[in-house]
Design a protein around this motif. Sequence first.
Motif, PDB file in Angstrom:
ATOM      1  N   CYS A  24       0.824  -1.208   0.000  1.00  0.00           N
ATOM      2  CA  CYS A  24       0.000   0.000   0.000  1.00  0.00           C
ATOM      3  C   CYS A  24       0.864   1.267   0.000  1.00  0.00           C
ATOM      4  CB  CYS A  24      -0.869  -0.038   1.255  1.00  0.00           C
ATOM      5  SG  CYS A  24      -1.704   1.489   1.614  1.00  0.00           S
ATOM      6  N   CYS A  27       0.115   3.222   3.758  1.00  0.00           N
ATOM      7  CA  CYS A  27       0.714   2.744   5.010  1.00  0.00           C
ATOM      8  C   CYS A  27       2.034   2.009   4.754  1.00  0.00           C
ATOM      9  CB  CYS A  27      -0.260   1.858   5.779  1.00  0.00           C
ATOM     10  SG  CYS A  27      -0.565   0.256   5.041  1.00  0.00           S
ATOM     11  N   GLY A  30       0.507  -2.697   4.291  1.00  0.00           N
ATOM     12  CA  GLY A  30      -0.640  -3.575   4.060  1.00  0.00           C
ATOM     13  C   GLY A  30      -0.664  -4.179   2.672  1.00  0.00           C
ATOM     14  N   CYS A  68      -6.543  -1.502   0.668  1.00  0.00           N
ATOM     15  CA  CYS A  68      -5.483  -2.042   1.522  1.00  0.00           C
ATOM     16  C   CYS A  68      -6.118  -2.754   2.718  1.00  0.00           C
ATOM     17  CB  CYS A  68      -4.586  -0.904   1.992  1.00  0.00           C
ATOM     18  SG  CYS A  68      -3.396  -1.440   3.229  1.00  0.00           S
ATOM     19  N   CYS A  71      -4.818  -0.809   6.100  1.00  0.00           N
ATOM     20  CA  CYS A  71      -5.252   0.518   6.575  1.00  0.00           C
ATOM     21  C   CYS A  71      -6.560   0.990   5.935  1.00  0.00           C
ATOM     22  CB  CYS A  71      -4.146   1.551   6.330  1.00  0.00           C
ATOM     23  SG  CYS A  71      -3.957   2.041   4.597  1.00  0.00           S
TER      24      CYS A  71
HETATM   25 ZN   LIG Z   1      -2.405   0.607   3.693  1.00  0.00          ZN
END
Ligand SMILES: [Zn+2]
Length: 409
Positions: A24, A27, A30, A68, A71
Amino acid sequence: MNVVDRDLAGRGEEAWGQGVAGLCPSCGTGRTEPFYQVDDVPTNSCILFRTRAEAIGCIRGSILLHHCRGCGFVFNSRFEQALTEYSDRYEETQGFSPTFNRFHHQLAQEIVQRHGLYDRDVMEIGCGKGEFLVLLSQLGRNRGIGVDPSAIPERLAGVAGAELVTLIPEYFEPRHCTVQPDLLCCKMTLEHIPQTARFLETIRAGLDAERRATIFFQVPDAGRILRACAYEDIYYEHCSYFTEASLSRLFRHCGFDVIRTTVEYDGQYLTLEAVPSARRAERADKHPSDEWTGLVRTFAERARLAKEHWRSIVRQTRSDGRRILLWGSGSKAVSFLTSLGLADAIDAVTDINPNRHDHFMPGTGQPIISPARIAELDPGLVIVMNGIYEDEIRRDLAGIGVSCDVRCL
Ligand SMILES: [Zn+2]
């Protein structure tokens, strides 16, 4: 609008799934999975085209939304910055709508009052044509600096309060922060940025935590888009989509304390206020809710049904021999026309922004006519792209003596 230099904006293979499988960009940890795809969409839905051929021949790209699992962030993994253009051909302003202007004025007033912004330095990243920055500056006699490649400083000539404002028609770079701002505002911009964490970290690096500048961000609320199945709000330039949870998480990760979040403008806009913090939250401090995961996983099927519903309305209206007009020629209209696959059934598009008149819709080529010409068209159905303007539009139609069905997306 967009605000970052090409280098910072670049999606970069390493961050995007193709290089490191599915990480991701918000973040950074993820795993992500795809859930909604639309191909062959115009990549610049706010660019004005002078001929129908040019509009139909516009650059196109693909949307493949991922979410994701770490997050909850949603992004278009097929986004290519090089296919988008933010220049003086980019016509995004909503400043011709009284409804929007009332909202804008009230929002600026609340920000100025809540944070005691009088005789201060105010910066707006992604300021568009500068209307909001002028309000912020005028309401508190503040000094405003606005950065946006689609800014047109001449358009502010003669506007009250414009003397307080400097517009810089460039992509944002840290060198623009020569003065530490008391308010750093960034409205309807973060959703255009692929490398969201890098963008926020760049801003954070330029801010002195001791000064406790107020940070104000506004983005479309992806919670509403997914809940209401507003597929027309998914378009190419918007490569990043946030809920209150995923936006707050990103700010905490990037060294901010989130002090306030709200949803405004009929649930369409998500706002966040923050201050620079001396510490950073852990990357995956909270996971997305089961409700969010459920909305993501059912979205494609719900969108399919919603599009089918509108196709049947359009087909029925045509078979009754009535003409169809869309009200609103911005990104929602481009997305609606492209998604429906019935572009030939829509006769024309109108808009109250005179800068858009006598141009053509990107991708599908309908003419954009002024409201004064609607009577000539004699539509049987007007489809309103944003329901918040329904009352305003009904009044305008009555004012020009047009009586027809009005339906909102
Ligand atoms: Zn994420």
